[in-house]
Design a protein around this motif. Structure first.
Motif, PDB file in Angstrom:
ATOM      1  N   UNK A   1       0.828  -1.196   0.000  1.00 60.40           N
ATOM      2  CA  UNK A   1       0.000   0.000   0.000  1.00 60.40           C
ATOM      3  C   UNK A   1       0.867   1.253   0.000  1.00 60.40           C
ATOM      4  N   UNK A   2       1.871   1.228   0.855  1.00 58.68           N
ATOM      5  CA  UNK A   2       2.751   2.401   0.963  1.00 58.68           C
ATOM      6  C   UNK A   2       3.624   2.565  -0.271  1.00 58.68           C
ATOM      7  N   UNK A   3       4.212   1.443  -0.695  1.00 63.99           N
ATOM      8  CA  UNK A   3       5.228   1.546  -1.739  1.00 63.99           C
ATOM      9  C   UNK A   3       4.585   1.615  -3.125  1.00 63.99           C
ATOM     10  N   UNK A   4       3.544   0.812  -3.340  1.00 64.92           N
ATOM     11  CA  UNK A   4       2.953   0.742  -4.668  1.00 64.92           C
ATOM     12  C   UNK A   4       1.594   1.415  -4.752  1.00 64.92           C
ATOM     13  N   UNK A   5       1.008   1.732  -3.600  1.00 66.51           N
ATOM     14  CA  UNK A   5      -0.309   2.364  -3.628  1.00 66.51           C
ATOM     15  C   UNK A   5      -1.400   1.449  -4.152  1.00 66.51           C
ATOM     16  N   UNK A   6      -1.442   0.176  -3.684  1.00 69.05           N
ATOM     17  CA  UNK A   6      -2.435  -0.743  -4.250  1.00 69.05           C
ATOM     18  C   UNK A   6      -3.859  -0.414  -3.831  1.00 69.05           C
ATOM     19  N   UNK A   7      -4.017   0.281  -2.702  1.00 70.08           N
ATOM     20  CA  UNK A   7      -5.335   0.835  -2.420  1.00 70.08           C
ATOM     21  C   UNK A   7      -6.356  -0.056  -1.751  1.00 70.08           C
ATOM     22  N   UNK A   8      -5.982  -1.281  -1.360  1.00 68.76           N
ATOM     23  CA  UNK A   8      -6.983  -2.147  -0.738  1.00 68.76           C
ATOM     24  C   UNK A   8      -7.512  -1.534   0.561  1.00 68.76           C
ATOM     25  N   UNK A   9      -6.665  -0.837   1.280  1.00 66.60           N
ATOM     26  CA  UNK A   9      -7.063  -0.271   2.558  1.00 66.60           C
ATOM     27  C   UNK A   9      -7.230   1.249   2.503  1.00 66.60           C
ATOM     28  N   UNK A  10      -7.220   1.811   1.298  1.00 69.18           N
ATOM     29  CA  UNK A  10      -7.149   3.258   1.214  1.00 69.18           C
ATOM     30  C   UNK A  10      -8.372   3.827   0.498  1.00 69.18           C
ATOM     31  N   UNK A  11      -9.189   4.589   1.205  1.00 71.69           N
ATOM     32  CA  UNK A  11     -10.397   5.125   0.567  1.00 71.69           C
ATOM     33  C   UNK A  11     -10.083   6.031  -0.619  1.00 71.69           C
ATOM     34  N   UNK A  12      -8.894   6.620  -0.661  1.00 71.43           N
ATOM     35  CA  UNK A  12      -8.568   7.454  -1.815  1.00 71.43           C
ATOM     36  C   UNK A  12      -8.415   6.611  -3.068  1.00 71.43           C
ATOM     37  N   UNK A  13      -8.183   5.310  -2.886  1.00 67.35           N
ATOM     38  CA  UNK A  13      -7.988   4.446  -4.047  1.00 67.35           C
ATOM     39  C   UNK A  13      -9.102   3.405  -4.158  1.00 67.35           C
ATOM     40  N   UNK A  14     -10.198   3.676  -3.476  1.00 68.49           N
ATOM     41  CA  UNK A  14     -11.350   2.795  -3.613  1.00 68.49           C
ATOM     42  C   UNK A  14     -11.434   1.698  -2.572  1.00 68.49           C
ATOM     43  N   UNK A  15     -10.434   1.582  -1.693  1.00 69.52           N
ATOM     44  CA  UNK A  15     -10.425   0.514  -0.707  1.00 69.52           C
ATOM     45  C   UNK A  15     -11.150   0.900   0.564  1.00 69.52           C
ATOM     46  N   UNK A  16     -11.015   0.057   1.576  1.00 72.88           N
ATOM     47  CA  UNK A  16     -11.753   0.271   2.811  1.00 72.88           C
ATOM     48  C   UNK A  16     -10.797   0.247   3.994  1.00 72.88           C
ATOM     49  N   UNK A  17     -10.667   1.367   4.715  1.00 65.66           N
ATOM     50  CA  UNK A  17      -9.722   1.403   5.823  1.00 65.66           C
ATOM     51  C   UNK A  17     -10.125   0.496   6.982  1.00 65.66           C
ATOM     52  N   UNK A  18     -11.427   0.279   7.158  1.00 64.60           N
ATOM     53  CA  UNK A  18     -11.828  -0.589   8.266  1.00 64.60           C
ATOM     54  C   UNK A  18     -11.486  -2.042   7.948  1.00 64.60           C
ATOM     55  N   UNK A  19     -11.379  -2.357   6.671  1.00 63.03           N
ATOM     56  CA  UNK A  19     -10.941  -3.711   6.313  1.00 63.03           C
ATOM     57  C   UNK A  19      -9.556  -3.971   6.905  1.00 63.03           C
ATOM     58  N   UNK A  20      -8.721  -2.947   6.872  1.00 62.87           N
ATOM     59  CA  UNK A  20      -7.407  -3.110   7.499  1.00 62.87           C
ATOM     60  C   UNK A  20      -7.574  -3.484   8.957  1.00 62.87           C
ATOM     61  N   UNK A  21      -8.502  -2.806   9.626  1.00 62.73           N
ATOM     62  CA  UNK A  21      -8.654  -3.087  11.061  1.00 62.73           C
ATOM     63  C   UNK A  21      -9.134  -4.515  11.287  1.00 62.73           C
ATOM     64  N   UNK A  22      -9.978  -5.000  10.381  1.00 65.73           N
ATOM     65  CA  UNK A  22     -10.383  -6.408  10.515  1.00 65.73           C
ATOM     66  C   UNK A  22      -9.164  -7.310  10.382  1.00 65.73           C
ATOM     67  N   UNK A  23      -8.382  -7.065   9.349  1.00 69.94           N
ATOM     68  CA  UNK A  23      -7.179  -7.878   9.139  1.00 69.94           C
ATOM     69  C   UNK A  23      -6.290  -7.809  10.369  1.00 69.94           C
ATOM     70  N   UNK A  24      -6.079  -6.599  10.838  1.00 69.52           N
ATOM     71  CA  UNK A  24      -5.136  -6.405  11.937  1.00 69.52           C
ATOM     72  C   UNK A  24      -5.626  -7.108  13.203  1.00 69.52           C
ATOM     73  N   UNK A  25      -6.898  -6.921  13.522  1.00 70.95           N
ATOM     74  CA  UNK A  25      -7.366  -7.482  14.798  1.00 70.95           C
ATOM     75  C   UNK A  25      -7.666  -8.949  14.710  1.00 70.95           C
ATOM     76  N   UNK A  26      -7.831  -9.472  13.483  1.00 70.38           N
ATOM     77  CA  UNK A  26      -7.984 -10.925  13.419  1.00 70.38           C
ATOM     78  C   UNK A  26      -6.741 -11.587  13.998  1.00 70.38           C
ATOM     79  N   UNK A  27      -5.614 -10.949  13.806  1.00 69.17           N
ATOM     80  CA  UNK A  27      -4.398 -11.424  14.470  1.00 69.17           C
ATOM     81  C   UNK A  27      -4.303 -10.889  15.890  1.00 69.17           C
ATOM     82  N   UNK A  28      -4.500  -9.593  16.027  1.00 71.95           N
ATOM     83  CA  UNK A  28      -4.047  -8.959  17.254  1.00 71.95           C
ATOM     84  C   UNK A  28      -4.967  -9.213  18.429  1.00 71.95           C
ATOM     85  N   UNK A  29      -6.221  -9.552  18.168  1.00 72.59           N
ATOM     86  CA  UNK A  29      -6.936  -9.986  19.360  1.00 72.59           C
ATOM     87  C   UNK A  29      -6.490 -11.366  19.811  1.00 72.59           C
TER      88      UNK A  29
END
Ligand code: HEM
Ligand code: CU
Lengths: 598, 324, 224
Positions: A260-288
């Motif tokens: 996301x940072x290096x290539x700007x793929x946009x899966x987690x970025x609303x500016x590129x059509x993605x969803x930032x809360x999806x990141x939180x799901x991914x993150x907490x699926x591990x982190x909880x």
């Protein structure tokens, strides 16, 4: 728990594993290339304690910044009360942002170090590595070279992550939420370094986890069924399963974040059509689940220390063992409670209901521990003091999880100091306190030296006072509306913040006492007997410190781990503690031990 | 499937149940099944397209998904059971895999639970979703959705002089191809094929984006077409050759100054898009796939026809309400 | 794990293999290694789980983008690559059988065939898919430059496509490195009927690569 057949002396290594192999260089080389789980465990312990020190320095800096609120002198326009900014050079600032930036970097550093480099590996990688084979009556973990590799990966990943400070520090918070983490310091590699560091640390965690699962499955001594295993092993086993199943998801999450940072793929970025809360799901699926990787081994330590130091058969062995597995299972379906404020109502409701499920197995454990204490012959020593501390602090931490898991109250408490206090009560009051209990309890086994009990208890009491002063105040701050991750606050909060900062200094004193106590023990400590506390599990049959292949001969399991009511422990000395009443009609069995044979 | 796996005969130590030997006969059988299922899954997807196209029945979206996924599941079970020998292995390994699929299921299910029910109670929770993103802070996007930004950039290219010249010629060739295609004259069919190929080649995205045209397009195209005409002539198809040569002449006769003035970037863009969506455009050269081509074509039969068939059926309020 | 005694007997290396001392016997060691590796494979599946999750979420949210995206792929390359990988899985399994029967030469041939199929897979991917697609702007996220997108979310489709297939391709490369290592060691007679743990494990890894592709193929190329 053990009977060692003295018939098999195949290897001929009878020296302690700590024995020097030649000069300094040879010794260092020996440790750097060792595949002995005990040495690796000790190496982990030192690496983790070092990171704990680094993270602790960052924590003190964060608390120091919060000692007074930041104010702007109405006459001169100068910013006052920014300690960190003053410390790092910029004198007489006229803007708050440089100081705020330093503050953000500091708490990120603190959080990332403490979570990824301290608490997650702490108990499993250090005590777990050291004790798991000993407790199972094995000579080593299943994959010793993999074990060493995972230590190197840990060190490598830590260097990676920490090197980002040299480049100026990362200000994302340990959770790396997008889109902020995808855009802050754009074009600069330091965020990527930190994220890749966490990614690499994940590998270390996975390798340790799968190594332990296989060890438990395949290397139990003859005669040791699943329910003859010490509860510490059950706990390590459960948390290893979580490590294996959850960690890969943070792997892909962090990888996608790097893309996301290096290539700007946009899966987690609303500016590129993605969803930032999806990141939180991914993150907490591990982190909880991983918060249970943090706490389960701590619970295991407590189960073992409690039974041994109370010299009493643990109450509800199976309940505790299954509760470990139950917690591991439930931990996978509650992660949404970190996103109550951003999720859909339906998901929030479901996750809230599921969150409360965790309380059941957790409470089962707490009640069983208290039941074990009842009518035990409790030894009042440092491990026991820390264990009692754990029961007290962890209960507070767990119970404050409930208002956080309740939708209506969480909307108020979310992202406030209440959350900060909650997770410090469980992570520090739980895991770190259990780690301290475990280090003291198994210190004689690890290094063959006793530590000074008075100093140990003193340190523990000071830590207790400091801890509560630091974090109890934060519950109050949180309920009054103090948000987390801010470098300043309204003057009304100053009193509580000040107390909290003083508490952090007291904590420092407590840990320094422990540090000196450990160093003194290594230098001049009394030689430890093989079984100083009268434990029944197999590690107490081995020498203190154990020989290179752990046991003289191949141990056989002959009794349960906490059969204090039936069996006189090996190395038992009547002066140490009174013998428990024998079961009706019979005299206590005497466990075989090689020393008494010879 | 025959179970020709034998167990290892002579092993000096203990339990040898994990030393199953799966012989090549069984492996070949499994491979045959796997290849068969690969054909089956492709056929399944193609048949669905065909049915939709020829008979006009649009099957519900889940037919396609469930069909493909169940075949994939069967294939993966075969691979795990025989190639990876789970069938002969310690069951604990199977259990580990099952746990892992279970965890994966939980992950997908609960993540979906949130993302598919946003805005169920409050509209603001599904938020002002800008379809394709806001483009804020994306280099080169100018605060537009990414697809929009790509269109704009492309149109800027179409306005460049060399490209314009190239495309004016291409349009001429395409017109000639169309004319030939509708003519009943001798050799018209062959000429149409040659001209259409030429036009297609010129209107390919490669020609515009990857190898941007250079100056002097008119002469190049004339030369190319004359060469084609000569080839046809040597093959003895004089009528077709004459048609192609006529096309070459008409290209030569273009008054570039005037053509440039009447050139419309928008019209040209639409023309190229039609080529791209018509399936004539394939970015890997002549290898054009009938399946995808027809699928892409269904996509372009009118704007409304393209609206996803199951967007309405699945009923979540978040997905397809693209802001116009 | 492995300790090879250096006794100067004339037996091949595999016959001289002794299990590590903390295992009771070689069978137990073999079992443990396999369990460990299966656990590792679960982590691989869950790693791809992230990609599958992103696919699942965005496909459901933006079905038109996914339909358009899969329409821009050519199923014949996907199917071709599926066949290539299935064949490679077969040759890998056969090479394990050959090792079990001490047919060293046949085993080597099959390993070489596996390597060949792996390389072919990568070639098809690169030459017929990545390069032509990338060059006309069918790229993920910010790099998206394809002018004829109809669905606004097409860049997301390419993000998922490239992330999924590129991570998979990375696994193909790692698998090929492992196979090359096994191949090299078979020339030194490291593996035979009583000791072939590494061959088996490399095989498992390679089959996993195949397994992931078995799902990626319909998801990316066939579902519309
Ligand atoms: C006993 C049952 C527990 C419950 C019901 C519970 C519940 C919660 C909830 C609902 C939150 C989110 C609060 C918010 O952000 O608004 C939270 C945060 C947190 N909990 Fe717990 N928790 C429990 C135990 C634990 C344990 C055992 C640990 C770790 C050892 C832990 C570590 C954390 C951490 C680190 C956070 C904050 C993460 C962040 O946002 O940075 N919790 N907890
Ligand atoms: Cu949580």
């Amino acid at each position: 728990m053990a009977h060692t057949a003295d018939t098999h002396h195949g290897d001929g290594h009878h020296g302690s594993y700590l024995e020097r192999k030649g000069g300094i260089i040879a010794t260092i080389f020996d440790w750097a290339t060792t595949v002995d789980h005990k040495k690796i465990g000790v190496m982990y312990l030192f690496a983790i304690l070092f990171m704990f020190f680094l993270g602790g320095v960052a924590a003190l800096a964060v608390r120091y910044e919060l000692l007074v609120p930041v104010t702007i002198d109405p006459n001169t326009g100068q910013v006052q009360g920014q300690f960190l900014a003053a410390l790092f050079g910029s004198d007489q600032p006229t803007s708050v942002s440089p100081g705020n930036n330093i503050y953000n970097r500091m708490f990120t550093l603190h959080g990332a170090i403490m979570v990824f480099m301290v608490i997650v590996p702490s108990i499993p990688a250090s005590l777990g590595n050291f004790l798991l084979p000993l407790m199972l009556g094995a000579k080593d973990v299943a994959f010793p070279r993999l074990n060493l590799l995972s230590w190197y990966i840990y060190v490598f990943g830590s260097i990676f992550a920490v090197s980002s400070i040299i480049l100026g520090g990362v200000d994302t918070g340990w959770t790396f939420y997008t889109p902020y983490s995808a855009t802050t310091d754009a074009g600069h590699p330091k965020v990527v370094l930190m994220v890749l560091g966490a990614f690499i640390l994940g590998f270390s965690s996975i390798l340790t986890g799968l190594n332990f699962v296989v060890t438990v499955h395949k290397l139990r001594a003859p005669g040791m069924g699943w329910f003859d295993m010490p509860l510490f092993v059950w706990a390590i086993y459960s948390s290893a399963i979580i490590q294996v199943l959850a960690t890969p998801v943070i792997g892909i999450t962090l990888l996608l974040l790097v893309f996301e940072r290096v290539l700007g793929i946009g899966i987690f970025d609303p500016a590129r059509g993605g969803d930032p809360v999806l990141y939180q799901h991914f993150f907490w699926f591990y982190s909880h689940p991983v918060v249970y990787v943090m706490i389960l081994p701590g619970m295991g330590v407590i189960s073992d220390v409690l039974a041994v130091q109370a010299h009493k058969k643990i109450f509800g062995y199976r309940a505790i063992a299954f509760a470990s597995l139950g917690i591991a299972a439930v931990s996978f379906i509650v992660w949404g409670h970190h996103m109550f404020t951003s999720m859909s109502e339906l998901a929030s409701t479901v996750f809230s209901a599921l969150t409360f499920l965790v309380a059941i197995p957790t409470a089962v454990k707490v009640f069983n521990w208290i039941g074990t204490l009842y009518k035990g012959s409790i030894a009042f020593n440092t491990p026991m003091v820390y264990t009692l501390m754990f029961l007290f602090l962890f209960s507070i931490g767990g119970l404050t999880g409930l208002p956080l898991g309740t939708l209506a109250t969480d909307l108020h408490l979310h992202d406030s100091y209440f959350v900060v206090a909650h997770f410090h009560y469980v992570m520090m009051g739980g895991t770190i306190v259990a780690l301290m209990a475990g280090i003291h309890h198994w210190w004689p086994k690890m290094f063959g030296k006793m530590y000074n009990e008075t100093a140990g208890i003193l340190g523990a009491v000071i830590v207790f006072i400091g801890f509560n002063l630091t974090f109890l105040t934060q519950f109050l701050l949180g309920t009054q509306g103090m948000p987390r991750r801010y470098a300043s606050y309204v003057p009304e909060f100053q009193y509580l913040h000040e107390l909290s900062t003083y508490g952090s200094w007291i904590l420092l004193v407590g840990f320094l006492i422990h540090l000196f106590n450990f160093l003194a023990s290594l230098a001049v400590g009394k030689k430890a007997p093989a079984n100083p506390w009268g434990g029944m599990t197999m590690e107490w049959v081995a020498d203190s410190p154990p020989t290179e292949h752990n046991f003289h001969g191949d141990p056989v399991c002959t009794h349960g781990p906490y059969d204090f009511d039936r069996v006189v422990p090996p190395h038992w000395d009547p002066k140490d503690y009174p013998l428990p009443a024998p079961e009706a009609g019979g005299r206590p069995m005497v466990a075989h031990s090689p020393d008494k044979h010879d | 499937m025959s179970h020709s796996a034998q167990h290892a005969d002579a092993h000096d130590h203990g339990e040898s149940h994990s030393h199953a030997i799966v012989g090549p006969g069984l492996l070949r059988t499994v491979l045959a099944f796997l290849l068969f299922f690969t054909v089956l899954t492709v056929a399944f997807a193609q048949i669905e397209v065909y049915v939709e196209h020829a008979v006009g029945i649009r099957l519900p979206w889940w037919v396609n998904v469930i069909g493909a996924m169940s075949i994939a599941t069967v294939k993966s079970v075969l691979v795990m059971a025989y190639f990876m020998q789970l069938r002969y292995d310690n069951p604990i390994n199977t259990l580990a895999m099952l746990f892992c699929f279970f965890a994966l299921g939980l992950f997908l299910m609960f993540t979906g639970l949130d993302l598919f029910s946003r805005g169920m109670v409050y509209d603001f929770k599904s938020g002002p979703v800008i379809a394709g993103g806001t483009g804020a802070g994306v280099p080169g996007a100018n605060n537009q959705p990414l697809t929009q930004a790509a269109k704009v950039r492309f149109k800027e290219r179409l306005a460049e002089n060399n490209t314009r010249e190239w495309l004016i010629c291409a349009a001429k060739v395409e017109d000639a191809a169309n004319a030939a295609a509708h003519s009943k004259d001798a050799g018209a069919a062959e000429a149409a094929a040659v001209l259409a190929a030429q036009a297609h080649h010129m209107m390919d995205l490669h020609a515009v984006m990857v190898h941007p045209p250079e100056a002097g397009a008119q002469a190049v195209v004339v030369r190319d077409l004359e060469a084609q005409a000569n080839t046809l002539r040597t093959k003895g198809n004089a009528a077709a050759a004459e048609l192609v040569a006529a096309a070459a002449r008409s290209v030569q006769g273009i008054d570039m100054a005037q053509a440039r003035a009447s050139y419309s970037v928008e019209a040209m863009f639409d023309r190229l898009a039609a080529v791209a969506h018509g399936g004539h455009h394939e970015d890997h050269g002549a290898a054009s796939s009938s399946g995808n081509a027809s699928r892409a074509r269904t996509g372009v039969t009118g704007v409304t026809g393209h609206a996803a068939p199951h967007a309405n059926e699945s009923g979540h309020g978040h997905g397809s309400e693209a802001t116009p | 794990m492995s300790t090879l005694s250096t006794s100067s007997s004339s037996k091949p290396l595999w016959a001289r293999y002794k299990p590590a001392i903390h295992f009771r016997n070689a069978a137990e060691e073999f079992d443990a290694c396999k369990l460990g590796f299966w656990l590792f494979l679960t982590t691989e599946v869950l790693l791809f789980g992230g990609i599958f999750c992103a696919y699942f979420i965005f496909r459901t949210l933006y079905p038109d983008a996914w339909k358009e995206g899969s329409g821009l792929l050519d199923w014949r390359f996907g199917a071709g690559n599926t066949v290539v990988l299935l064949l490679s899985s077969y040759t890998m399994a056969v090479s394990i059988y050959c090792i079990q029967k001490d047919q060293q030469f046949r085993a080597q041939l099959n390993l070489i065939a596996t390597l060949f199929f792996g390389a072919l897979f990568l070639y098809i991917k690169l030459a017929y898919e990545y390069i032509p697609k990338w060059s006309v702007g069918k790229r993920p996220g910010s790099m998206f430059d394809y002018p004829f997108a109809e669905s606004a979310h097409l860049p997301l489709w390419w993000s998922v496509y490239y992330c999924g297939t590129a991570i998979h391709a990375a696994h193909v490369i790692i698998g090929m490195i492992l196979i090359a290592r096994v191949l090299w060691r078979t020339t030194k007679r490291h593996y035979g009927p009583t000791h072939y743990t590494m061959v088996e494990i490399t095989g498992l890894y390679w089959h996993l690569v195949d397994l992931i592709w078995i799902f990626l193929f319909p998801l990316l190329y066939l579902i519309h």
